[in-house]
Design a protein around this motif. Structure first.
Motif, PDB file in Angstrom:
ATOM      1  N   ARG A 168      41.894 -12.818  -5.346  1.00 39.85           N
ATOM      2  CA  ARG A 168      41.976 -11.893  -6.493  1.00 39.85           C
ATOM      3  C   ARG A 168      42.826 -10.701  -6.072  1.00 39.85           C
ATOM      4  N   ARG A 169      43.455 -10.061  -7.028  1.00 41.75           N
ATOM      5  CA  ARG A 169      44.230  -8.862  -6.741  1.00 41.75           C
ATOM      6  C   ARG A 169      43.295  -7.709  -6.386  1.00 41.75           C
ATOM      7  N   GLU A 172      42.121  -5.728  -9.384  1.00 47.69           N
ATOM      8  CA  GLU A 172      41.222  -6.518 -10.224  1.00 47.69           C
ATOM      9  C   GLU A 172      39.835  -6.600  -9.599  1.00 47.69           C
ATOM     10  N   VAL A 198      44.159  -9.856   3.732  1.00 52.47           N
ATOM     11  CA  VAL A 198      45.267  -9.493   2.856  1.00 52.47           C
ATOM     12  C   VAL A 198      46.557  -9.627   3.657  1.00 52.47           C
ATOM     13  N   ASP A 206      47.558  -2.266  -5.455  1.00 49.17           N
ATOM     14  CA  ASP A 206      46.638  -2.895  -6.407  1.00 49.17           C
ATOM     15  C   ASP A 206      46.947  -4.367  -6.647  1.00 49.17           C
ATOM     16  N   ARG A 207      48.202  -4.752  -6.556  1.00 48.77           N
ATOM     17  CA  ARG A 207      48.534  -6.151  -6.815  1.00 48.77           C
ATOM     18  C   ARG A 207      48.512  -7.028  -5.552  1.00 48.77           C
ATOM     19  N   SER A 208      48.099  -6.464  -4.422  1.00 44.71           N
ATOM     20  CA  SER A 208      47.974  -7.249  -3.189  1.00 44.71           C
ATOM     21  C   SER A 208      46.884  -8.299  -3.359  1.00 44.71           C
ATOM     22  N   LEU A 209      47.151  -9.506  -2.919  1.00 45.83           N
ATOM     23  CA  LEU A 209      46.204 -10.598  -3.060  1.00 45.83           C
ATOM     24  C   LEU A 209      45.170 -10.532  -1.943  1.00 45.83           C
TER      25      LEU A 209
END
Length: 218
Positions: A168-169, A172, A198, A206-209
Motif C-alpha cells: 500500500r502507499r 494511503e 520500502v 506519500d506515494r512510496s510503496l
C-alpha cells in the motif's frame, strides 16, 4: 596482521580522541545507535551519516570508532592511517573509511589500499563511504526520528501491518487508520525496525510503496 583478528579490538579505546573547538571546520559529535544501545564518536557529519546507515542496516552487533592505527611504507616514506570504524555484523566484519569523494587525494587512496590489505589479512571486508544518493538521508532521518517510539496506545501497529499486506502507499496506509498523524509516526517506526519495507532507491514520500518486510526483501 594475522594476529590482529585475535586482539580484543571491540573493547579497546579509540586510537584518537574526539576534540571540539570553536574554529574547526568539521563537526564532531556523538551518534546514538539503537543496535548497540550507546553513543559512538563521529568526527564529521559524514561519519554520523555512516553510523545512521549502519544502525538502519539491522545487522549490526557492535561498532568501534578509530579502531586501529596502520603504519606502512609507500614510495620510500613511512606513513600511518587510522580507519574510521570497525563494524561487526551478524554476517561479517567491516573496516570502514569515510571520506567525501571530492576530497579524496592520492595520499588517501594509498591509505585506503593499506587498510584494505589489513582487512584481507584479518578476514574482514573493507569499504570507503564516499558518495550517497542525495535523497537517501532525508528518508533515514525521518525514520530515525521515530526509532525509539516504544508505545502504541491506539493499537495502530497491528492495523498497519495487516493493511500493508500486498503493498500500500505510505499516505494511503496512514489515512486508512482514521488517525493519520499518529499513524505516520507508527509507520516510520515500523519501517525503521524493519517490520515493514520500502524502496529507498526513491525518496520516501506519500506515494512510496510500503509492504511487509519479507515481501520487500523479495
Amino acid at each position: 596482521m594475522h594476529d590482529l583478528v585475535q586482539e580484543p579490538v571491540l573493547t579497546s579505546d579509540p586510537m584518537r580522541h574526539f576534540t571540539w573547538r570553536r574554529d574547526q571546520r568539521h563537526r564532531p559529535g556523538l551518534q546514538f545507535m539503537t543496535s548497540t544501545g550507546r553513543h559512538h564518536g563521529a568526527e564529521s557529519l559524514e561519519e554520523s551519516r555512516v553510523l545512521l546507515a549502519l544502525d538502519f542496516a539491522g545487522d549490526v552487533v557492535d561498532v568501534v570508532s578509530q579502531p586501529l592505527k596502520i603504519c606502512f611504507a609507500t614510495c620510500g616514506k613511512r606513513r600511518s592511517h587510522t580507519p574510521d570504524y570497525l563494524a561487526v555484523t551478524r554476517r561479517s566484519v567491516w573496516l570502514i573509511d569515510v571520506r567525501p569523494e571530492p576530497l579524496i587525494k592520492e595520499s588517501d587512496r594509498e591509505s585506503f589500499a593499506a587498510a584494505a590489505e589489513v582487512a584481507v589479512a584479518c578476514g574482514w571486508r573493507y569499504a570507503v563511504a564516499a558518495r550517497w544518493r542525495q535523497h537517501a538521508f532525508a528518508g533515514l532521518d525521518a525514520m530515525a526520528s521515530r526509532r525509539q517510539l516504544r508505545s502504541d496506545p491506539l493499537g495502530l501497529r497491528p492495523v498497519l501491518l495487516a493493511e500493508a499486506g500486498g503493498g500500500r502507499r505510505f499516505g494511503e496506509l496512514a489515512a486508512a487508520t482514521g488517525c493519520e498523524p499518529v499513524a505516520r509516526a507508527q509507520l516510520l517506526h515500523l519501517l525503521w525496525s524493519r517490520r515493514l519495507g520500502v524502496d529507498l532507491a526513491s525518496p520516501l514520500q506519500d506515494r512510496s510503496l510500503v509492504m511487509p518486510a519479507g515481501e520487500a526483501g523479495r
